[in-house]
Design an enzyme around this catalytic site. Structure first.
Site, short mmCIF file in Angstrom:
data_model
loop_
_atom_site.label_atom_id
_atom_site.label_comp_id
_atom_site.label_asym_id
_atom_site.label_seq_id
_atom_site.Cartn_x
_atom_site.Cartn_y
_atom_site.Cartn_z
N GLY A 10 -16.44 8.63 5.77
CA GLY A 10 -15.71 7.59 5.05
C GLY A 10 -16.03 6.22 5.58
O GLY A 10 -15.58 5.86 6.67
N GLY A 15 -12.45 3.56 8.46
CA GLY A 15 -13.56 4.34 9.00
C GLY A 15 -14.55 3.47 9.75
O GLY A 15 -15.05 3.84 10.83
N TYR A 51 -15.75 -4.84 3.00
CA TYR A 51 -14.49 -4.80 3.73
C TYR A 51 -14.38 -5.90 4.79
O TYR A 51 -13.29 -6.40 5.05
CB TYR A 51 -14.32 -3.43 4.40
CG TYR A 51 -14.33 -2.30 3.41
CD1 TYR A 51 -13.23 -2.02 2.62
CD2 TYR A 51 -15.48 -1.51 3.23
CE1 TYR A 51 -13.24 -1.00 1.68
CE2 TYR A 51 -15.49 -0.48 2.30
CZ TYR A 51 -14.38 -0.23 1.53
OH TYR A 51 -14.40 0.78 0.60
N LYS A 194 5.39 6.05 4.78
CA LYS A 194 5.63 4.62 5.02
C LYS A 194 4.92 3.76 3.98
O LYS A 194 5.34 2.63 3.70
CB LYS A 194 5.22 4.22 6.44
CG LYS A 194 3.78 4.56 6.81
CD LYS A 194 2.77 3.51 6.46
CE LYS A 194 1.37 3.98 6.77
NZ LYS A 194 0.33 2.98 6.46
N THR A 251 3.01 -1.93 8.21
CA THR A 251 2.59 -1.76 6.82
C THR A 251 3.55 -2.43 5.85
O THR A 251 3.14 -2.89 4.79
CB THR A 251 2.46 -0.26 6.47
OG1 THR A 251 1.68 0.39 7.47
CG2 THR A 251 1.80 -0.06 5.12
N ARG A 258 -2.62 -3.10 1.94
CA ARG A 258 -2.89 -3.06 0.49
C ARG A 258 -1.67 -2.53 -0.26
O ARG A 258 -1.46 -2.87 -1.43
CB ARG A 258 -4.13 -2.23 0.21
CG ARG A 258 -4.01 -0.75 0.46
CD ARG A 258 -5.32 -0.02 0.45
NE ARG A 258 -6.13 -0.35 1.61
CZ ARG A 258 -7.20 0.35 2.00
NH1 ARG A 258 -7.59 1.38 1.28
NH2 ARG A 258 -7.89 0.02 3.07
#
Length: 340
Positions: A10, A15, A51, A194, A251, A258
């Protein structure tokens, strides 16, 4: 620890960040992905600009498009693929793996339909003769911060403490620290669920609510995450640790998330299809909301925040209307574990 050969499955943001941590520790890192252009970019330019626009990777990190080549003679395999393709990739790994490996994953989600945790999928698809007990690597971490070597503390959970210790030694360094844990169910459910609460926290921000509301959804969200996790066999204390409240805070409060950004966009009135298209990355909280809602219904576990977010995502209920309905629920005792 002696240098290890590790296949990271990944090439997404997490990753890639974990690959850099492993490379910093002197291990031989092989990133596998099925996008030829992305694999060539990593090998030729040592970047992954989709990314990380400004990050240059060590040239020793190699990318592979051929899975069998990536897995040849490796000591460990680390899954960091989206939940929806984990089973397919695990089946492919089982077909080409030639030697027994340490098996780890750093993904967060529940499989659609089966509601299976990631480790359960890996156990089902990869024969025990080719792997040790699965290790879950999870906790409060943004790839955007780990990639620049910011301080990060997370958990390594496995039913076999020796395997968790292996992961701890594999990753730990001056900026990246792992704590071992044997509560696989707790760590995995915390990491998956979460994301649901983060979508809700983002929606509150998009609607214009402040810190009071943010604290409320995180605190009460943790209550219902714990409720479902314990019903599945988790230890309650796990949810007070790094993989529980720690991951929920990072998060549910950050623009790096995201899931939070998706919720924020929903709160501002954007449509889910448009949000998913613009994000360009998998929003695990969307699919996990559906899986958790169905699982809660099946187990008769009350999860009103999850149910509210499900209605917004899958029944097109207006976010503000749904939140006001949640606020009008019958009043409860705070420490009444089976109620909200």
């Amino acid at each position: 620890m002696n240098p290890q050969k590790i296949a990271v499955l990944g090439p997404g943001s997490w990753g890639t960040a974990l690959s850099q941590v492993l490379n910093d520790n002197g291990h031989e890192v092989r990133i596998w992905g099925n996008n030829s252009e992305q694999m060539s970019e990593i090998n030729e330019h040592h970047t992954n600009k989709r990314y990380f626009k400004d990050v240059v990777l060590d040239e020793k990190i190699k990318a592979f498009e051929n899975l069998e080549e990536a897995l040849t003679d490796v000591d460990a395999v680390l899954f960091v693929v989206p939940t929806k393709v984990t089973r397919l990739v695990a089946q492919q790994v089982a077909q080409v793996l030639k030697n027994k490996v340490h098996l780890l994953h750093a993904s967060k989600g529940l499989e659609q339909g089966t509601h299976a945790r990631i480790s359960s999928i890996l156990e089902e698809e990869i024969p025990a003769s080719y792997r040790g007990e699965v290790v879950v690597v999870s906790g409060p971490s943004h790839a955007e911060e780990t990639i620049v070597r910011d301080i990060t503390l997370i958990s390594a959970a496995s039913k076999d403490h020796a395997e968790a210790k292996y992961a701890q030694n594999l990753f730990s360094n001056d900026y990246f620290r792992l704590y071992t844990n044997t509560d696989v169910v707790g760590v995995e459910t915390a990491g998956a669920l979460k994301n649901i609460i983060a979508v809700g926290a983002g929606a509150l921000h998009g609607l214009g609510f402040g810190d009071n509301a943010k604290a409320a959804i995180i605190t009460r969200g943790l209550t219902e995450i714990t409720r479902l996790g314990v019903a599945l066999g988790a230890e309650p204390l796990t949810y007070s640790g790094l993989s529980g409240v720690g991951d929920l805070i990072v998060t549910g409060t950050s623009i790096h998330s995201r899931n939070w950004r998706a919720g924020d966009a929903l709160g501002r009135g954007e449509k889910l299809e448009e949000i998913e298209r613009n994000m360009g990355m998998v929003i695990e909280g969307v699919s996990t909301t559906k899986a958790a809602y169905e699982l809660a219904q099946q187990l008769k576990i009350e999860m009103p925040i999850t149910e509210t977010i499900y209605r917004v995502l899958y029944e097109n209920v207006d976010a503000k209307t749904a939140i006001l309905e949640l606020m009008r629920r019958e009043a409860r005792e705070e420490n009444e574990f089976n109620q909200l």
